[in-house]
Design a protein around this motif. Structure first.
Motif, PDB file in Angstrom:
ATOM      1  N   UNK B  29       0.950  -1.594  -0.149  1.00  0.00           N
ATOM      2  CA  UNK B  29       0.110  -0.181  -0.016  1.00  0.00           C
ATOM      3  C   UNK B  29       0.880   1.356  -0.016  1.00  0.00           C
ATOM      4  N   UNK B 308      -4.887  10.672   3.418  1.00  0.00           N
ATOM      5  CA  UNK B 308      -5.845  11.144   3.212  1.00  0.00           C
ATOM      6  C   UNK B 308      -5.542  12.567   2.554  1.00  0.00           C
ATOM      7  N   UNK B 311      -4.691  11.719  -0.899  1.00  0.00           N
ATOM      8  CA  UNK B 311      -5.709  12.178  -2.060  1.00  0.00           C
ATOM      9  C   UNK B 311      -7.246  12.885  -2.240  1.00  0.00           C
ATOM     10  N   UNK B 312      -7.307  13.634  -1.462  1.00  0.00           N
ATOM     11  CA  UNK B 312      -7.779  15.262  -1.561  1.00  0.00           C
ATOM     12  C   UNK B 312      -6.645  16.094  -2.232  1.00  0.00           C
ATOM     13  N   UNK B 314      -4.500  14.979  -5.133  1.00  0.00           N
ATOM     14  CA  UNK B 314      -3.538  14.927  -6.121  1.00  0.00           C
ATOM     15  C   UNK B 314      -4.327  13.550  -7.055  1.00  0.00           C
ATOM     16  N   UNK B 315      -5.172  14.882  -8.091  1.00  0.00           N
ATOM     17  CA  UNK B 315      -5.946  13.500  -8.554  1.00  0.00           C
ATOM     18  C   UNK B 315      -4.995  12.324  -9.114  1.00  0.00           C
ATOM     19  N   UNK B 319      -7.682   4.260  -5.636  1.00  0.00           N
ATOM     20  CA  UNK B 319      -7.820   5.270  -4.753  1.00  0.00           C
ATOM     21  C   UNK B 319      -7.933   3.806  -3.821  1.00  0.00           C
ATOM     22  N   UNK B 320      -7.015   2.771  -3.265  1.00  0.00           N
ATOM     23  CA  UNK B 320      -6.124   2.709  -1.875  1.00  0.00           C
ATOM     24  C   UNK B 320      -5.877   3.313  -1.302  1.00  0.00           C
ATOM     25  N   UNK B 322      -6.801   6.747  -0.836  1.00  0.00           N
ATOM     26  CA  UNK B 322      -8.244   7.068  -0.364  1.00  0.00           C
ATOM     27  C   UNK B 322      -8.987   5.994   0.278  1.00  0.00           C
ATOM     28  N   UNK B 323      -8.896   5.002   0.329  1.00  0.00           N
ATOM     29  CA  UNK B 323      -9.547   3.952   1.262  1.00  0.00           C
ATOM     30  C   UNK B 323      -8.311   4.009   2.124  1.00  0.00           C
ATOM     31  N   UNK B 325      -6.911   6.528   3.413  1.00  0.00           N
ATOM     32  CA  UNK B 325      -6.990   8.216   4.141  1.00  0.00           C
ATOM     33  C   UNK B 325      -8.495   7.757   5.391  1.00  0.00           C
ATOM     34  N   UNK B 326      -9.209   6.742   5.293  1.00  0.00           N
ATOM     35  CA  UNK B 326     -10.415   6.966   5.958  1.00  0.00           C
ATOM     36  C   UNK B 326     -10.484   6.203   7.414  1.00  0.00           C
ATOM     37  N   UNK B 327      -8.218   5.836   6.950  1.00  0.00           N
ATOM     38  CA  UNK B 327      -8.413   4.393   8.247  1.00  0.00           C
ATOM     39  C   UNK B 327      -8.604   5.333   9.019  1.00  0.00           C
ATOM     40  N   UNK B 328      -8.118   6.497   8.800  1.00  0.00           N
ATOM     41  CA  UNK B 328      -7.733   7.749  10.027  1.00  0.00           C
ATOM     42  C   UNK B 328      -8.247   7.631  11.674  1.00  0.00           C
TER      43      UNK B 328
END
Lengths: 163, 351
Positions: B29, B308, B311-312, B314-315, B319-320, B322-323, B325-328
């Protein structure tokens, strides 16, 4: 949510369109992917943060700032003017609203926590202990709420995806 | 692919080189890892071999990236007894694969994966074969003991930054991760501010600066027939207090399910401590471990925070990111839990 819902949706649509759709052999399935993109586009201007999350963050943050100021002022200590003024602005509705307000409240709470940390010796032991308990209770409540909203991540399927 | 074939031909002094297999490892990752099968002629002989290319990602969990650090450390650790892959060369020219990378031996074996689908099955074991588990446990402890005992100065690893004696090891790491979290835009979160004040106030003394892996656990080594063939993922390698690594190793997130609660799914905590002390000659310091438990939870916020932010900002990213980042949310909860368990904000009532 630390990143806006809007941005997440944009990234999802972009990946579906640029990365996933071109790799799909079946015309039918590719069409379904474009249908998903279309639906996400239609939804993107209509979905919002859950209001209660923002409100709760603001409410807890404001309460903690107030409790910190009250404890020190009650002990005869001068507290930072900007923190007391900010509470006043919030109470008369001049501090803004929504996510921007939540962000600012968090920032002010960090300043209040730093003040608490730097001046803790000015409080008597029991008052310091009680204030510390209240602070922890607040940050634990927010962290606990955010955790319960998390769905189990699909790490295995993402990392070892097999048909 | 032709460009890469031409490049590899030149580096290997090979003729008629072709890439016969090329796959990207989906399990990582962070750094990007590619497995390549090569076929070529050299010195009149036909050669078939597999190599690994480890490349900096465009963005990821551990920014900023510098793949040369991992390469230099692995190269320096040759002949220390630590299970590592052999490194071949480092390429800083981004024109070859888009970003710098290094090339190493492909070590055959398996990487154990913590399956979430089986986490509620009381009979499930990551390593079901007892003989294999015990053998891996021994080598797991042996490798961390060897890492901590490396004469890093003699091996030319000062470039990692010697924090010096005293509180430098702890303070340097806290400051490093404070900056990571701040750069990612999460510095003004109340739980972070509270934790940071405590960590800066309570750094333990360190009397022996060691080489630390930084992410040592099952899942970060290649195993084969009950043996550790290569310790992987040296992205967080640095110099510091060995109890920082030990605290990370014994974290509950890497343990097997209760009631076993084995360290890295391999052995009970008391056995791990006893074996580590015997093999390394370094005494376990439980008070320091508590400090580093809070610190490692602080560090654990920095990783999804960086994801996160990537992801915010860099376009077109995987998507990993982003995933992750959600683990924050889970990371912040872990931090708050450790604060509630170990920490008092009151002076003199720390860990």
């Amino acid at each position: 949510m630390f990143i806006s819902t809007d941005l997440y949706l944009k990234r999802l649509m972009n990946t579906l369109e640029q990365v996933i759709a071109p790799e799909i052999e079946s015309d039918h399935v590719r069409g379904q992917v474009f249908a998903v993109i279309d639906l996400l586009k239609q939804l993107s201007d209509r979905v919002e943060y859950k209001q209660f999350i923002i409100s709760q963050d603001i409410e807890i943050g404001r309460d903690l700032i107030q409790r910190i100021l009250d404890a020190f002022e009650g002990a005869g200590c001068a507290t930072p003017d900007d923190l007391r003024a900010y509470i006043g602005q919030m109470d008369n509705g001049a501090a803004g609203k929504g996510l921007a307000l939540r962000t600012k409240v968090e920032e002010m709470l960090c300043a209040a926590l730093n003040y608490f940390h730097d001046n803790i010796n000015k409080l008597d032991g029991n008052a310091a202990k009680e204030l510390d308990r209240v602070i922890r209770e607040g940050i634990t409540k927010i962290a606990g709420r955010d955790l319960t909203m998390m769905k189990p991540p699909m790490i295995e399927k993402i990392s070892r995806s097999k048909r | 692919m032709a460009k890469l074939e031409g490049y590899l031909s030149e580096k290997l002094g090979a003729r008629n080189l072709s890439i016969t297999a090329f796959s990207k490892n989906l399990e990582g990752w962070s750094m990007e890892t590619f497995s390549l099968g090569l076929s070529y002629e050299k010195d009149g002989r036909e050669v078939k071999r597999n190599i690994i290319i480890r490349k900096e990602p465009v963005a990821g969990l551990l920014e900023p990236y510098d793949v040369s650090i991992e390469y230099r450390v692995l190269t320096a650790l040759k002949n220390t007894g630590i299970a590592i892959p052999e490194t071949y060369w480092h390429e800083s020219d981004p024109s070859i694969m888009g970003l710098p990378f290094y090339v190493m031996e492909k070590v055959e074996g398996i990487v154990h994966f913590f399956s979430t689908s089986t986490m509620f099955d009381p009979n499930w074991k990551l390593i079901p074969n007892e003989k294999e588990r015990l053998s891996l446990a021994e080598e797991f402890v042996n490798n961390i003991a060897l890492i901590h005992n490396v004469d890093w100065s003699a091996k030319g690893l000062e470039f990692l930054g010697d924090p010096g004696p005293g509180k430098g090891s702890a303070l340097r790491q806290v400051a490093y991760w404070r900056d990571v979290i701040s750069r990612a835009g999460f510095g003004k979160k109340p739980s972070i501010a509270y934790a940071l004040n405590w960590l800066m106030d309570n750094p333990p003394e360190c009397d022996r600066v060691c080489l630390l892996h930084g992410d040592y656990r099952t899942g970060n080594y290649i195993a084969q027939d009950g043996h550790i063939k290569a310790v992987l993922d040296w992205e967080m390698v640095h110099l510091g207090d060995p109890m920082e690594d030990i605290s990370y190793v014994i974290a509950s997130v890497w343990r097997s399910r209760k009631p076993d609660s084995w360290i890295s799914h391999l052995l009970p905590e008391k056995d791990f401590f006893a074996m580590y002390e015997a093999k390394s000659g370094i005494k376990i310091d439980r008070e320091k471990i508590k400090f580093y438990h809070v610190f490692n939870n602080f560090k654990a916020v920095g990783i999804p925070a960086t994801a996160a932010n990537a992801f915010r900002s860099k376009p077109n990213l995987d998507l990993k990111v982003g995933v992750f980042g959600m683990m924050i949310y889970a990371a912040i909860f872990g931090l708050v839990q450790s604060l509630n368990k170990y920490v008092s904000a009151l002076p003199g009532q720390g860990v």
